[in-house]
Design an enzyme around this catalytic site. Structure first.
Site, PDB file in Angstrom:
ATOM      1  N   LYS A 209       0.839  -1.194   0.000  1.00  0.00           N
ATOM      2  CA  LYS A 209       0.000   0.000   0.000  1.00  0.00           C
ATOM      3  C   LYS A 209       0.879   1.251   0.000  1.00  0.00           C
ATOM      4  CE  LYS A 209      -3.415   2.271   2.910  1.00  0.00           C
ATOM      5  NZ  LYS A 209      -4.180   2.205   4.151  1.00  0.00           N
ATOM      6  N   GLU A 215      10.536  -4.919   4.155  1.00  0.00           N
ATOM      7  CA  GLU A 215      10.537  -6.325   3.732  1.00  0.00           C
ATOM      8  C   GLU A 215      10.196  -6.444   2.251  1.00  0.00           C
ATOM      9  OE1 GLU A 215       9.087  -5.120   6.435  1.00  0.00           O
ATOM     10  OE2 GLU A 215       9.166  -6.545   8.110  1.00  0.00           O
ATOM     11  N   GLY A 269      -4.685  -1.785   5.280  1.00  0.00           N
ATOM     12  CA  GLY A 269      -3.945  -2.948   4.774  1.00  0.00           C
ATOM     13  C   GLY A 269      -4.577  -4.275   5.171  1.00  0.00           C
ATOM     14  N   ARG A 270      -4.983  -4.392   6.423  1.00  0.00           N
ATOM     15  CA  ARG A 270      -5.506  -5.675   6.920  1.00  0.00           C
ATOM     16  C   ARG A 270      -6.946  -5.947   6.462  1.00  0.00           C
ATOM     17  NH1 ARG A 270      -4.136  -2.152  10.794  1.00  0.00           N
ATOM     18  NH2 ARG A 270      -5.721  -1.288  12.174  1.00  0.00           N
ATOM     19  N   GLU A 355      -4.090  -6.250  15.256  1.00  0.00           N
ATOM     20  CA  GLU A 355      -3.551  -4.953  14.816  1.00  0.00           C
ATOM     21  C   GLU A 355      -4.634  -3.876  14.955  1.00  0.00           C
ATOM     22  OE1 GLU A 355      -0.192  -4.757  11.741  1.00  0.00           O
ATOM     23  OE2 GLU A 355      -1.823  -3.860  10.628  1.00  0.00           O
ATOM     24  N   HIS A 386      -5.233 -32.702  18.625  1.00  0.00           N
ATOM     25  CA  HIS A 386      -4.072 -33.514  18.985  1.00  0.00           C
ATOM     26  C   HIS A 386      -2.883 -32.627  19.316  1.00  0.00           C
ATOM     27  CE1 HIS A 386      -6.216 -37.112  17.707  1.00  0.00           C
ATOM     28  NE2 HIS A 386      -6.733 -36.321  16.782  1.00  0.00           N
ATOM     29  N   LYS A 513       9.939  -0.758  13.739  1.00  0.00           N
ATOM     30  CA  LYS A 513      10.432  -0.508  12.376  1.00  0.00           C
ATOM     31  C   LYS A 513      11.535   0.552  12.409  1.00  0.00           C
ATOM     32  CE  LYS A 513       6.132  -1.131   9.749  1.00  0.00           C
ATOM     33  NZ  LYS A 513       5.187  -0.444   8.880  1.00  0.00           N
TER      34      LYS A 513
END
Ligand code: F6P
Length: 523
Positions: A209, A215, A269-270, A355, A386, A513
């Site tokens: 965005k 990254e 973004g999310r 977030e 399990h 960051k």
């Protein structure tokens, strides 16, 4: 207009809920069910292919009434109309929150900065459709004239988790394209993905965005260099496209302006998988299926906007969440889809929920003196049984659970599906009812363990009274998946309104960051 600003703990409903909690906290779910034989019907909501059964929760009818009073007092109605209407409800970033507009099936105008945004959304959807068709059909050729076989989505957080989760969830509907995701700045991640790829037949979708994320830019540069080992700059136009709001930086990266898919600041973004961020989804399953995802989400939007709160799925699920978080003191919620296709759902929801509502300052700028966002975790059942379910059944913590299941499996393998669903129902029953001393005693007797009964008995008792929501859906289709994701999005919104926090910023991730940049610069 701004959201209203109400401290939930100062409402009348909250004080009444505190009293109600004292009455309800020791009532066992067995008692609730014994006292009301219609409890399942009374505490269920039907919507399209969905049945939401919230009867196995530690709430009485009075609790529900009071929880519904709480959303009246914080004026949820007003907040919903501001949310859908494009008001600047993300006040700290001065933005509207309009992921719902991306999937709107109506022609009613939605105005942002004096402009109707729907025409641009429709135009962008057309661009996604045309591009997906060209790549899937093989009309689009790589720089040596070969068809595209592989897609690499380069992004992180909301630019990765949503598309990755949906592509996995809709594997059954997938075409021939191989879709890969590179997110981590760990160079081994990108190397593992590109090592078996042929640059001549691979398309790279850079999704960011902001187009500033370390990254994504680092991974994109690494891939660009690798690509240019066997091609010249001119070939980039055939192999790299970008999704971003930052058109200037995308152009500087060398991406052809025709290959830019726009994003907008009013999409968080999310919450962005419905936008051009979902390009990899459309490439993987075709535009028709991508569009069905949008239709499903839009139908949930309409349900959320229009249903009375007592029959409103996101509202009810939010209130139940608040009940455990703020009254029972539960710290976490577990999400358990009984479908291997949805194994990544919890990871996706971790970002969406944590977030958004991982905030400790209210909309007045004051530190809150009550709990806000829960810790979200989980993975697909039956594997979860399990792994960690022992702690949910017999541990010391109260962990409310969402069980998500499907009436039909996609490959119609009845034997497997019946066993899967038997486990699904068994878990919610075991968690609710538990096993009493008497029942455990009888079991041990039947097993012939007469000499060990006294010793083993305490360990064989299950307290039960562990709350669950059962979310039963007819079938895993793109449309139903869209509705399911939208359901959780609106749950986030309602809880943010109740807790009087800003759900749509994420300043908490900034400090790390900044420090990483400083540390890196000094290395
Ligand atoms: O993790 C922080 C965050 O800002 C998320 O909110 C976002 O989804 C992610 O980084 C990626 O951001 P972008 O799409 O701008 O690269």
């Amino acid at each position: 207009m701004a959201l209203k600003n109400v401290n939930p703990t100062k409402t009348t409903a909250w004080s009444k809920l505190e009293q109600n909690f004292e009455e309800v906290k020791n009532i066992h779910l067995r008692t609730f069910f014994n006292e009301n034989l219609n409890r399942k019907e009374d505490f269920s909501i039907n919507f399209n292919d969905f049945l939401i059964d919230f009867s196995k929760n530690r709430i009485s009818k009075d609790t529900l009434t009071l929880l519904l009073e709480l959303v009246e007092e914080v004026d949820l109605k007003d907040a919903i109309s501001k949310y859908f209407g494009g008001d600047i409800i993300n006040e700290t970033e001065e933005r509207a929150v309009l992921h719902t507009a991306l999937r709107s099936q109506s022609n009613n105008e939605i105005i942002v900065d004096g402009k109707n945004i729907l025409p641009e959304i429709k135009k962008t959807l057309k661009k996604i459709e045309a591009f997906s068709n060209k790549i899937i059909s093989g009309d689009w050729k790589g720089h040596t004239g070969k068809k595209i076989t592989d897609i690499v989505n380069i992004g992180i957080g909301g630019s990765d988790l949503g598309p990755d989760m949906v592509v996995d969830a809709l594997k059954y509907y997938k075409n021939h394209l191989n879709i890969h995701f590179v997110s981590n700045i760990d160079g081994d991640h990108v190397q593992e993905v590109i090592k078996n790829l042929n640059p001549e037949t691979t398309l790279f979708v850079i999704v960011s965005k902001t187009f500033t994320t370390q990254e994504t830019l680092t991974n994109a540069q690494t891939i660009r260099k690798w690509f240019l080992n066997s091609a010249d700059e001119k070939a980039i136009g055939k192999h790299f496209v970008a999704v971003s709001t930052n058109l200037k930086s995308v152009a500087e990266f060398g991406i052809d302006s025709n290959n830019i898919f726009p994003m907008w600041n009013w999409v968080g973004g999310r919450f962005s998988l419905w936008s051009t961020v979902g390009l990899s989804i459309s490439l993987a399953v075709g535009f028709k299926n991508f569009n069905q995802l949008l239709v499903g989400a839009s139908e949930m939007d309409e349900h959320f906007k229009n249903e009375p709160f007592e029959k409103n799925i996101p509202v009810i699920l939010s209130l139940i969440g608040v009940w455990y978080n703020n009254f029972f003191g539960s710290e976490t919620e577990v999400i358990l889809p009984y479908s291997q296709y949805l194994n990544k759902l919890s990871a996706y929801l971790q970002q969406a929920i944590m977030e958004s509502n991982g905030k400790s300052v209210d909309r007045n700028g004051n530190r809150v003196n009550y709990q806000t966002g829960s810790i979200i975790w989980g993975s697909a059942g039956t594997n979860a049984q399990h792994a960690y379910m022992q702690l949910v059944h017999q541990g010391t913590k109260l962990i409310p659970a969402d069980f998500i299941g499907f009436e039909k499996s996609l490959y119609a393998n009845e034997e497997h599906h019946n066993k899967l669903m038997a486990n699904f129902y068994a878990q919610t029953q075991a968690l609710a009812e538990g096993k009493t001393r008497e029942e455990a005693h009888l079991d041990l007797k039947h097993q012939g363990k007469f000499n060990q009964i006294e010793k083993l008995l305490p360990f064989k008792v299950f307290e039960g009274n562990k709350p669950t929501n059962t979310i039963l859906i007819k079938k895993l289709t793109p449309k139903n998946l869209g509705s399911l994701i939208a359901m959780y999005e609106h749950k986030i919104f309602v809880q943010g309104i109740i807790w009087n926090i800003y759900s749509f910023d994420q300043f908490g991730v900034e400090l790390g960051k900044e420090l990483a940049h400083k540390i890196y610069a000094n290395q």
